[in-house]
Design an enzyme around this catalytic site. Structure first.
Site, PDB file in Angstrom:
ATOM      1  N   GLY A 261       0.803  -1.212   0.000  1.00  0.00           N
ATOM      2  CA  GLY A 261       0.000   0.000   0.000  1.00  0.00           C
ATOM      3  C   GLY A 261       0.833   1.257   0.000  1.00  0.00           C
ATOM      4  O   GLY A 261       0.308   2.356  -0.149  1.00  0.00           O
ATOM      5  N   SER A 262       2.153   1.126   0.154  1.00  0.00           N
ATOM      6  CA  SER A 262       3.008   2.297   0.052  1.00  0.00           C
ATOM      7  C   SER A 262       3.304   2.582  -1.420  1.00  0.00           C
ATOM      8  O   SER A 262       3.165   1.715  -2.280  1.00  0.00           O
ATOM      9  CB  SER A 262       4.310   2.070   0.824  1.00  0.00           C
ATOM     10  OG  SER A 262       4.956   0.895   0.359  1.00  0.00           O
ATOM     11  N   ALA A 263       3.698   3.798  -1.694  1.00  0.00           N
ATOM     12  CA  ALA A 263       4.055   4.186  -3.058  1.00  0.00           C
ATOM     13  C   ALA A 263       5.005   5.370  -2.983  1.00  0.00           C
ATOM     14  O   ALA A 263       4.908   6.190  -2.068  1.00  0.00           O
ATOM     15  CB  ALA A 263       2.815   4.551  -3.874  1.00  0.00           C
ATOM     16  N   ALA A 326       7.615  -0.267   0.114  1.00  0.00           N
ATOM     17  CA  ALA A 326       7.839  -1.705   0.253  1.00  0.00           C
ATOM     18  C   ALA A 326       8.175  -2.317  -1.099  1.00  0.00           C
ATOM     19  O   ALA A 326       7.469  -2.110  -2.087  1.00  0.00           O
ATOM     20  CB  ALA A 326       6.607  -2.374   0.841  1.00  0.00           C
ATOM     21  N   ASN A 498       4.510  -1.097  -5.076  1.00  0.00           N
ATOM     22  CA  ASN A 498       4.564  -2.498  -4.635  1.00  0.00           C
ATOM     23  C   ASN A 498       4.372  -3.482  -5.778  1.00  0.00           C
ATOM     24  O   ASN A 498       4.050  -4.648  -5.552  1.00  0.00           O
ATOM     25  CB  ASN A 498       3.535  -2.772  -3.527  1.00  0.00           C
ATOM     26  CG  ASN A 498       3.497  -1.692  -2.464  1.00  0.00           C
ATOM     27  OD1 ASN A 498       2.434  -1.210  -2.119  1.00  0.00           O
ATOM     28  ND2 ASN A 498       4.643  -1.293  -1.956  1.00  0.00           N
TER      29      ASN A 498
END
Length: 813
Positions: A261-263, A326, A498
């Site tokens: 969910g990170s970007a 991530a 991700n």
């Protein structure tokens, strides 16, 4: 292993009422803890300071620490971090040590067992020992600042700690290394998926398991991986699996076992309206990242910090901006071990020989109970996860070793780097945390994958490997020179959400599972279209368009599907036939915008839920059972069988409904699902489809998963949400269960080198983890209104951002 029975499987953490009751935070009780909130003005003498330090706060409570020396700034950072987030720091330390039961009681014992198997305490001790004398001094000074807070507020701790009866120990320099190890551990994925795969294998059988474990849309099924489980009777040989799965699910719920969910995104000058680079990041975590700014005569930095660790993990230093996301790394493996118990001796099979497992005694101090003493065992692949004594199979957790690691020094050096070249030098040495680093200076951008990745002799690590067969062992680690990187690409931008960041057949393996590709594909669409500034990047972070909807249309219209689907719809009963046709027409016209007020978005998502249940529930149900929960849980972590079957896998055995005498195919299930989606919508939203709204089904629910300082247990009314698990504005839900979504600790950062003050930050968590503070819950309102805060690095702008009120810390006697 000698271990007491695990508590029964729990689907979620305690309810808000339970948590608030345990912590003594409900209602007006917080009023009695007002003196636990540190002041923001006045003078406080502190032993350990050499000179005066100024701490100013902005409107959101973010601190500006001004000092003439870096030593005093670090000391003050420790004091400020503790004042804002001591409960989180204590909980993270206890979790990493496998001691959370001392705070939370017996319900945390299964978590502690799992964390002691990970043995992060040993990893942290090794990393601290390998750190430079310079860094050790930094950590020592920071620890003294934390301890100055603990001493001053020893009788005025926040309500959660005060009511728990737990007395926090003083902070040690090694504890900051431990916090970093926990952060790094949370960046690795697949541990939960491996346990879930075993649960699914028990239910579906190894013959069908590969269909449930896709890696990416264009990857073949992992049939050779599944062959590793053939001939095993997991239910009888691994009786402790349900309890292990339940324990790991608790950590997964808190985003501690991989947090997709990170970007992050960097755009070069040719993609910028100003002609200077931009950087944006969007992160989700199990814990709050605290905005902070440090200004000394020789060191200045502003950005996001993790309380407990005196390093800015994402930020800007006046020359360089950096962030991380991530990489979806799979650098942890479970190994199945054949076990034999003779008296008190436990042995395991290794290449045809029985070897003694190394025993170590572990004592768990449990809040409100007597201490629990158990024995843990180590094999050549790592520590065995707890199992009942009658288990003939065990699971050993194999983690990378980091002897000689310089990650802590490298992370600090990154905060001082003045250009992209120096950033590459620093991030290449971060081997203990597997992330995508993206960085930028006004004229250049760069990307570097960090971490340490095992070379597997055979297998992908997607499923537990037979530990008795050396063919599956690790053979060292991938050469860091093979780690992906890029600098100033011709496209003018670098972005990660991700997704699989390596082409198939690349010379090293980062992972076997990746997140849904549509987020990265949408990122590419927007980043590659025109020129950008900070406003367009804010809009990008809030984008609610899904590209999965267009792929769904293409599947409906594919030559091998269009006519069979029409025939399957025609074969439905009359009432269902009309609903299916109507739904199909609406889905084909849907533009993919998942606005919370969209009726078509509601119908689209109802169809996604319906087709998942129609396809898999007959094989993996009941809904309350561990197999279905594992299946639904996997879909939150990575690209799922739900998506894989929706767009392909026409020959999958799961299309057949086991509850009917005839054999169904994909068109038949799709036809049923089209009709079922409309029926579900009428049942949940009413017969008047003009009033349907996606946000009536899809809502933020509070509190988000929280546990004794890990996450803030804020309670508020549900709020309509847009987007889903495939949009840049990420709002995942349980695909196959319900539409509820949560907002974990989230942080966004934008650096626009075309502005006089480039750095802006937005966090969903308040600056403080203390419910008595005015800055405990104000982050949520700022988040939903998109109210970024500017952290200026030019001294003439400090007053505008932080005002003139300050807390002055002075040397004490």
């Amino acid at each position: 292993m000698a271990a007491p029975a695990f508590p029964p499987f729990r689907l979620r953490f305690a309810t808000a009422a339970t948590l608030l009751g345990m912590l003594g935070l409900a209602g007006c009780q917080t009023g009695g803890y007002q003196d636990s909130v540190p002041p923001t003005s006045g003078v406080q003498p502190l032993k350990g300071l050499a000179q005066n330090v100024s701490v100013r706060r902005n409107a959101m409570g973010a601190p500006l620490i001004e000092s003439s020396s870096f030593h005093d700034a670090l000391f003050s950072l420790g004091y400020v971090h503790a004042g804002d987030r001591i409960e989180q720091m204590v909980a993270m330390r206890l979790l990493a040590q496998g001691r959370l039961a001392e705070l939370a009681g017996s319900e945390a014992l299964d978590i502690d067992r799992l964390m002691r198997a990970a043995n992060l305490k040993q990893s942290a001790a090794q990393q601290y020992a390998d750190a430079s004398p310079r860094l050790k001094r930094f950590f020592e000074v920071y620890a003294r600042g934390v301890n100055a807070y603990l001493f001053r507020y020893r009788d005025k701790l926040p309500a959660g700690l005060a009511s728990s009866g737990y007395r926090p120990e003083y902070w040690k320099p090694e504890d900051s290394a431990l916090i970093f190890c926990l952060y790094a551990f949370s960046q690795s994925v697949n541990l939960q998926e491996e346990l879930s795969a075993l649960t699914l294998a028990q239910k579906a059988g190894s013959d069908k398991l590969a269909w449930l474990l896709p890696g990416a849309p264009d990857e073949p099924l992992a049939e050779m991986e599944v062959d590793k489980l053939k001939g095993l009777n997991l239910a009888s040989q691994l009786p402790g699996l349900p309890a292990l799965a339940a324990a790991s699910q608790k950590l997964a719920d808190l985003d501690l076992l991989g947090s997709p969910g990170s970007a992050n995104l960097a755009l070069g000058p040719q993609r910028s309206r100003s002609g200077k680079s931009l950087l944006a990041s969007d992160s989700r975590a199990a814990w709050a990242l605290s905005p902070v700014q440090i200004n000394t005569s020789k060191y200045q930095v502003a950005g996001l910090s993790l309380p407990g660790l005196p390093i800015v993990l994402a930020g800007y230093n006046g020359k360089l901006a950096w962030s991380s996301s991530a990489v979806m790394a799979d650098n942890q493996d479970l190994f199945l071990e054949q076990l034999r118990r003779q008296g008190s001796q436990l042995s395991y099979l290794a290449d045809g020989k029985w070897l003694p497992a190394r025993a170590r005694s572990e004592t768990y101090f449990v809040r409100g109970q007597r201490p629990v003493r158990e024995v843990m065992y180590d094999t050549r692949h790592g520590t065995l996860l707890a199992q009942p004594e009658n288990a003939s199979l065990g699971l050993a957790l194999n983690l990378p070793q980091f002897k000689g690691d310089r990650s802590l020094d490298a992370l600090f050096d990154l905060t001082r780097a003045k250009n992209v070249e120096r950033a590459f030098d620093s991030t290449r040495e971060v081997t203990a945390a597997a992330v995508n680093f993206v960085f930028a200076e006004p004229e250049h951008i760069g990307w570097q994958v960090s971490g340490r990745y095992p070379n597997r002799r055979e297998g992908q690590g997607l499923l537990p490997s037979p530990g008795w067969d050396g063919r599956y062992d690790w053979d060292g680690y991938a050469d860091p020179m093979l780690h992906p990187y890029d600098q100033d690409p011709p496209a003018g931008w670098i972005g990660h959400a991700n997704q699989r960041s390596l082409p198939r057949g690349y010379g090293m393996q980062l992972s076997s599972t990746w997140y849904y590709p549509e987020r990265a594909e949408r990122l590419a669409q927007l980043a590659g279209n025109g020129r950008h500034d900070s406003r367009s990047l804010m809009a990008l972070q809030n984008d609610q368009v899904t590209l999965l909807a267009n792929k769904l249309k293409q599947m409906f219209d594919a030559p091998g599907m269009a006519q069979p689907l029409k025939q399957a719809i025609d074969a439905l009963p009359a009432g269902q036939r009309d609903k299916a046709r109507d739904t199909l027409a609406r889905l084909k016209a849907f533009d993919g915008r998942l606005s919370p007020v969209s009726a078509d978005a509601a119908l689209y998502e109802l169809f996604l839920q319906e087709v998942a249940r129609q396809t898999f529930l007959d094989d993996l149900g009941p809904e309350s059972g561990p197999a279905w929960q594992a299946f639904v849980g996997n879909a939150r972590l990575s690209f799922s069988a739900q998506a894989d079957h929706l767009l392909g896998r026409d020959d999958s055995p799961f299309w057949d409904d086991r509850n009917t005498p005839q054999k169904e195919d994909k068109p038949a299930i799709l036809a049923r699902s089209l009709a079922g989606a409309m029926e579900a919508g009428i049942a949940q939203l009413g017969a008047d489809r003009r009033t349907w709204q996606w946000g009536k089904l899809h809502q933020y629910r509070w509190p988000a998963p929280a546990y004794h300082g890990l996450g803030d247990a804020i309670s508020r009314s549900p709020l309509a949400a847009g987007g889903d698990f495939t949009t840049l504005a990420l709002t995942p839900f349980a695909w196959g269960s319900d539409f509820d979504t949560h907002l974990p600790a989230s942080a966004r950062m934008i650096v626009d080198f075309g502005q006089a003050e480039p750095l802006q930050i937005l966090t969903s968590s308040g600056q403080s983890g203390n419910p008595a503070s005015a800055h405990y819950r104000d982050g949520l309102d700022a988040w939903f209104k998109g109210r970024f805060m500017s952290l200026p690095l030019q001294q003439q702008n400090f007053g505008r951002a932080y005002g003139n009120q300050r807390l002055t810390l002075v040397p004490g006697r």
